[in-house]
Design a protein around this motif. Structure first.
Motif, PDB file in Angstrom:
ATOM      1  N   LEU A   5      -2.730  14.359   6.176  1.00  0.00           N
ATOM      2  CA  LEU A   5      -2.008  12.886   5.843  1.00  0.00           C
ATOM      3  C   LEU A   5      -1.739  12.605   4.642  1.00  0.00           C
ATOM      4  O   LEU A   5      -2.308  12.529   3.860  1.00  0.00           O
ATOM      5  CB  LEU A   5      -2.687  11.809   6.959  1.00  0.00           C
ATOM      6  N   PRO A   6      -0.644  12.160   3.999  1.00  0.00           N
ATOM      7  CA  PRO A   6      -0.528  11.558   2.850  1.00  0.00           C
ATOM      8  C   PRO A   6      -1.013  10.607   2.290  1.00  0.00           C
ATOM      9  O   PRO A   6      -0.378   9.501   2.001  1.00  0.00           O
ATOM     10  CB  PRO A   6       0.808  11.771   2.634  1.00  0.00           C
ATOM     11  N   VAL A   7      -1.951   9.583   2.656  1.00  0.00           N
ATOM     12  CA  VAL A   7      -2.961   8.759   2.427  1.00  0.00           C
ATOM     13  C   VAL A   7      -4.530   8.731   1.788  1.00  0.00           C
ATOM     14  O   VAL A   7      -5.046   9.220   2.207  1.00  0.00           O
ATOM     15  CB  VAL A   7      -3.309   7.907   4.000  1.00  0.00           C
ATOM     16  N   GLY A   8      -4.568   7.471   1.211  1.00  0.00           N
ATOM     17  CA  GLY A   8      -5.589   8.073   0.001  1.00  0.00           C
ATOM     18  C   GLY A   8      -6.776   7.312   0.915  1.00  0.00           C
ATOM     19  O   GLY A   8      -6.281   6.229   1.768  1.00  0.00           O
ATOM     20  N   LEU A   9      -7.803   7.420   0.821  1.00  0.00           N
ATOM     21  CA  LEU A   9      -8.832   6.411   1.887  1.00  0.00           C
ATOM     22  C   LEU A   9     -10.214   6.291   0.685  1.00  0.00           C
ATOM     23  O   LEU A   9      -9.981   6.529  -0.580  1.00  0.00           O
ATOM     24  CB  LEU A   9     -10.074   7.323   2.531  1.00  0.00           C
ATOM     25  N   PRO A  10     -10.274   5.169   0.621  1.00  0.00           N
ATOM     26  CA  PRO A  10     -10.123   3.799   2.457  1.00  0.00           C
ATOM     27  C   PRO A  10      -9.327   2.814   1.551  1.00  0.00           C
ATOM     28  O   PRO A  10      -8.692   2.789   0.461  1.00  0.00           O
ATOM     29  CB  PRO A  10     -11.509   3.093   1.459  1.00  0.00           C
ATOM     30  N   LEU A  11      -8.818   2.874   2.802  1.00  0.00           N
ATOM     31  CA  LEU A  11      -7.752   1.515   3.285  1.00  0.00           C
ATOM     32  C   LEU A  11      -8.207   0.274   2.651  1.00  0.00           C
ATOM     33  O   LEU A  11      -9.177   0.181   2.789  1.00  0.00           O
ATOM     34  CB  LEU A  11      -7.407   1.824   4.115  1.00  0.00           C
ATOM     35  N   ASN A  12      -7.060   0.306   2.468  1.00  0.00           N
ATOM     36  CA  ASN A  12      -7.283  -1.983   2.524  1.00  0.00           C
ATOM     37  C   ASN A  12      -7.882  -2.682   3.056  1.00  0.00           C
ATOM     38  O   ASN A  12      -7.729  -1.836   4.567  1.00  0.00           O
ATOM     39  CB  ASN A  12      -6.215  -2.580   2.004  1.00  0.00           C
ATOM     40  N   TYR A  72      16.909   6.770  10.422  1.00  0.00           N
ATOM     41  CA  TYR A  72      18.403   6.155  10.852  1.00  0.00           C
ATOM     42  C   TYR A  72      18.345   5.071  11.658  1.00  0.00           C
ATOM     43  O   TYR A  72      19.104   3.983  12.071  1.00  0.00           O
ATOM     44  CB  TYR A  72      18.880   7.547  11.789  1.00  0.00           C
ATOM     45  N   TYR A  73      17.222   5.306  12.409  1.00  0.00           N
ATOM     46  CA  TYR A  73      16.631   4.010  13.664  1.00  0.00           C
ATOM     47  C   TYR A  73      15.931   2.701  12.910  1.00  0.00           C
ATOM     48  O   TYR A  73      15.613   1.897  13.645  1.00  0.00           O
ATOM     49  CB  TYR A  73      16.379   4.434  14.779  1.00  0.00           C
ATOM     50  N   ASN A  74      15.234   3.070  11.715  1.00  0.00           N
ATOM     51  CA  ASN A  74      14.020   1.977  10.605  1.00  0.00           C
ATOM     52  C   ASN A  74      15.084   0.582  10.773  1.00  0.00           C
ATOM     53  O   ASN A  74      16.151   0.743   9.830  1.00  0.00           O
ATOM     54  CB  ASN A  74      13.488   2.603  10.370  1.00  0.00           C
ATOM     55  N   THR A  75      14.532  -0.014  11.280  1.00  0.00           N
ATOM     56  CA  THR A  75      15.095  -1.249  11.093  1.00  0.00           C
ATOM     57  C   THR A  75      14.767  -2.496  10.037  1.00  0.00           C
ATOM     58  O   THR A  75      15.124  -3.138   9.195  1.00  0.00           O
ATOM     59  CB  THR A  75      15.711  -2.718  12.272  1.00  0.00           C
ATOM     60  N   ARG A  76      13.776  -2.400   9.938  1.00  0.00           N
ATOM     61  CA  ARG A  76      13.052  -2.549   8.800  1.00  0.00           C
ATOM     62  C   ARG A  76      11.869  -2.089   7.324  1.00  0.00           C
ATOM     63  O   ARG A  76      12.097  -0.872   7.742  1.00  0.00           O
ATOM     64  CB  ARG A  76      11.658  -2.557   9.353  1.00  0.00           C
ATOM     65  N   GLN A  77      12.930  -3.351   6.423  1.00  0.00           N
ATOM     66  CA  GLN A  77      12.890  -2.143   5.250  1.00  0.00           C
ATOM     67  C   GLN A  77      11.423  -2.066   4.776  1.00  0.00           C
ATOM     68  O   GLN A  77      11.395  -1.359   3.676  1.00  0.00           O
ATOM     69  CB  GLN A  77      13.743  -3.857   4.628  1.00  0.00           C
ATOM     70  N   ASP A  78      10.166  -2.662   5.402  1.00  0.00           N
ATOM     71  CA  ASP A  78       8.858  -2.402   4.477  1.00  0.00           C
ATOM     72  C   ASP A  78       7.788  -1.286   5.225  1.00  0.00           C
ATOM     73  O   ASP A  78       7.391  -0.825   5.182  1.00  0.00           O
ATOM     74  CB  ASP A  78       7.666  -3.613   4.777  1.00  0.00           C
ATOM     75  N   LEU A  79       9.162  -0.921   6.311  1.00  0.00           N
ATOM     76  CA  LEU A  79       8.418   0.632   7.107  1.00  0.00           C
ATOM     77  C   LEU A  79       8.860   1.743   6.410  1.00  0.00           C
ATOM     78  O   LEU A  79       9.604   2.194   6.600  1.00  0.00           O
ATOM     79  CB  LEU A  79       8.229   0.497   8.458  1.00  0.00           C
ATOM     80  N   CYS A  80       8.952   1.794   5.263  1.00  0.00           N
ATOM     81  CA  CYS A  80       9.016   3.045   4.980  1.00  0.00           C
ATOM     82  C   CYS A  80       7.840   4.497   5.360  1.00  0.00           C
ATOM     83  O   CYS A  80       6.930   4.198   4.509  1.00  0.00           O
ATOM     84  CB  CYS A  80       9.262   3.068   2.839  1.00  0.00           C
ATOM     85  N   PRO A  81       8.063   5.219   5.302  1.00  0.00           N
ATOM     86  CA  PRO A  81       7.499   6.705   6.087  1.00  0.00           C
ATOM     87  C   PRO A  81       7.380   7.503   4.651  1.00  0.00           C
ATOM     88  O   PRO A  81       7.864   7.377   4.176  1.00  0.00           O
ATOM     89  CB  PRO A  81       8.453   7.013   7.183  1.00  0.00           C
ATOM     90  N   ARG A  82       6.023   7.870   4.912  1.00  0.00           N
ATOM     91  CA  ARG A  82       5.450   9.119   4.317  1.00  0.00           C
ATOM     92  C   ARG A  82       6.008  10.228   4.936  1.00  0.00           C
ATOM     93  O   ARG A  82       4.780  10.916   5.395  1.00  0.00           O
ATOM     94  CB  ARG A  82       3.938   9.021   3.611  1.00  0.00           C
ATOM     95  N   PRO A  83       6.933  11.403   4.431  1.00  0.00           N
ATOM     96  CA  PRO A  83       6.779  12.683   5.584  1.00  0.00           C
ATOM     97  C   PRO A  83       5.691  13.134   4.500  1.00  0.00           C
ATOM     98  O   PRO A  83       5.900  13.214   4.103  1.00  0.00           O
ATOM     99  CB  PRO A  83       8.163  12.580   5.553  1.00  0.00           C
ATOM    100  N   PHE A  84       5.679  14.537   5.815  1.00  0.00           N
ATOM    101  CA  PHE A  84       4.812  15.315   4.724  1.00  0.00           C
ATOM    102  C   PHE A  84       4.613  16.389   5.692  1.00  0.00           C
ATOM    103  O   PHE A  84       5.454  16.285   7.406  1.00  0.00           O
ATOM    104  CB  PHE A  84       3.274  15.263   5.133  1.00  0.00           C
TER     105      PHE A  84
END
Length: 392
Positions: A323-330, A306-318
């Motif tokens: 945390l729903p993120v695989g390692l290693p990161l870039n 609702y309050y997000n104004t940036r299109q590239d900041l799509c959250p990954r809810p869990f």
């Protein structure tokens, strides 16, 4: 606007209900008590279902009273429909219906009526259940979620008195309400004894029974859930005010109004609100393009979006521990962890992914952490992960 309209309608409906039970004086007093109630005003401003549920609870009770006094098909049908809507508005409407059934059974036992006289009433309850049947799978999912984890903390028996403190608005108001409640019970016992079982059941069943369940099993009670109890609490207070000698009646009314208005936004009825606007403004200007945002819990993602104004900041809810993120990161990529409800210990969630906290910032109940994944060598990844530091 729907909550505001429901709040206004509830005041009018409170007057009509109490006038049938205890007369015009008690009805006016009860309507005034509700109109200035800090709790009622607070939730009439909220985009939530509580004001609507309360209005439907009062309307359902009024229809119950009329349908049991002079049963007609129109009244019985209206009671079934309104009661089903009450359950859809909030599941605690079930305690209102339980209070209605308790009052009816008390009347049947006291008047020694044959059991066949309650057959139409059983048919009405069955009709309500059938109308609510599509919602049953959702309720079962809620119950299973509550049994696993829920935001309500450990429950205690004193939560019963705490609930009525919230409904009153302050400690002075609670003391005054308690005195007027006793006077109201005494007045109704003398003038309309048949109304007492209904009003007492409405006052105590939506609070005492859920608190008992929360203490003995898993905590699931919050005072705002049981605010439908005021459908019985406030009418008895109104009867207590009306029973006083007229100078004392005016003094009690003025005291209720003054204390209620002074308690608006007070400790008892203040609704805590997480500063999502500020938190999202911080993320919008801080998070570099390409970083990942995760949100715990999933329900928080609705507020995030609702309050997000940036299109590239799509959250990954869990809602899980990981945390729903695989390692290693870039290379150079970070994860921004927005913690809204701590269902699991924060340390355990961070340790599961071997996350390092680079920085953190708190916005009320919202904690935002900038995380870096452990992308070192396998030997380094097998080493103990340092504990997150300086987290509040």
């Amino acid at each position: 606007m729907p909550s505001a309209l429901a709040g206004l309608a509830a005041v009018a409906m409170m007057y009509l209900l109490v006038r049938r039970l205890a007369g015009r004086g008690a009805a006016l007093a009860a309507a005034v008590v509700l109109a200035v109630s800090p709790m009622h005003i607070a939730y009439a401003h909220e985009c939530r279902a509580y004001a609507l549920a309360f209005f439907l609870a009062v309307l359902s009770t009024d229809l119950f009273l009329r349908a049991t006094r002079r049963p007609t098909l129109a009244l019985q049908s209206a009671y079934v429909i309104v009661s089903a809507l009450l359950l859809y508005a909030h599941i605690y409407g079930a305690f209102v219906l339980a209070a209605h059934n308790m009052a009816l059974l008390w009347r049947v036992v006291r008047e020694a009526r044959p059991l066949r006289t309650i057959q139409p009433w059983l048919a009405m309850n069955l009709a309500i259940a059938l109308l609510f049947a599509p919602m049953v799978p959702v309720v079962l999912r809620w119950l299973s979620a509550v049994n696993v984890t829920f935001w309500v903390k450990k429950a205690y028996w004193f939560d019963i008195t705490r609930a009525y403190w919230v409904y009153s608005g302050s400690k002075p108001l609670l003391l005054l309400a308690a005195a007027l409640f006793v006077l109201g019970v005494r007045c109704l016992w003398r003038r309309n004894r048949a109304a007492l079982p209904l009003l007492l059941s409405l006052t105590f069943v939506p609070v005492v029974l859920p608190v008992m369940i929360s203490v003995l099993t898993h905590p699931s009670f919050a005072p705002r859930y049981g605010m439908v109890a005021c459908a019985g609490f406030f009418p008895i207070i109104g009867a207590g005010i009306a029973s006083l000698w007229w100078p004392l009646r005016w003094a009690a009314t003025i005291a209720v109004i003054a204390l209620s208005l002074s308690a608006i936004d007070g400790e008892a009825t203040k609704i805590p609100k997480a500063p999502w606007r500020d938190a999202m403004a911080y993320l919008d200007r801080t998070v570099p393009r390409g970083d990942v945002v995760v949100v715990h819990i999933k329900a928080g993602s609705r507020l995030y979006n609702y309050y997000n104004t940036r299109q590239d900041l799509c959250p990954r809810p869990f809602d899980s521990r990981t945390l729903p993120v695989g390692l290693p990161l870039n290379p150079g990529q970070h994860v921004w962890f927005l913690l809204y409800e701590e269902w699991y210990p924060l340390r355990s969630m961070l340790d599961r992914g071997r996350w390092h906290v680079i920085a953190h910032r708190r916005f009320g109940d919202i904690l935002i952490m900038e995380l870096e994944g452990d992308s070192a060598s396998a030997a380094q990844r097998s080493a103990p992960n340092p504990a997150p530091t300086t987290l509040p």
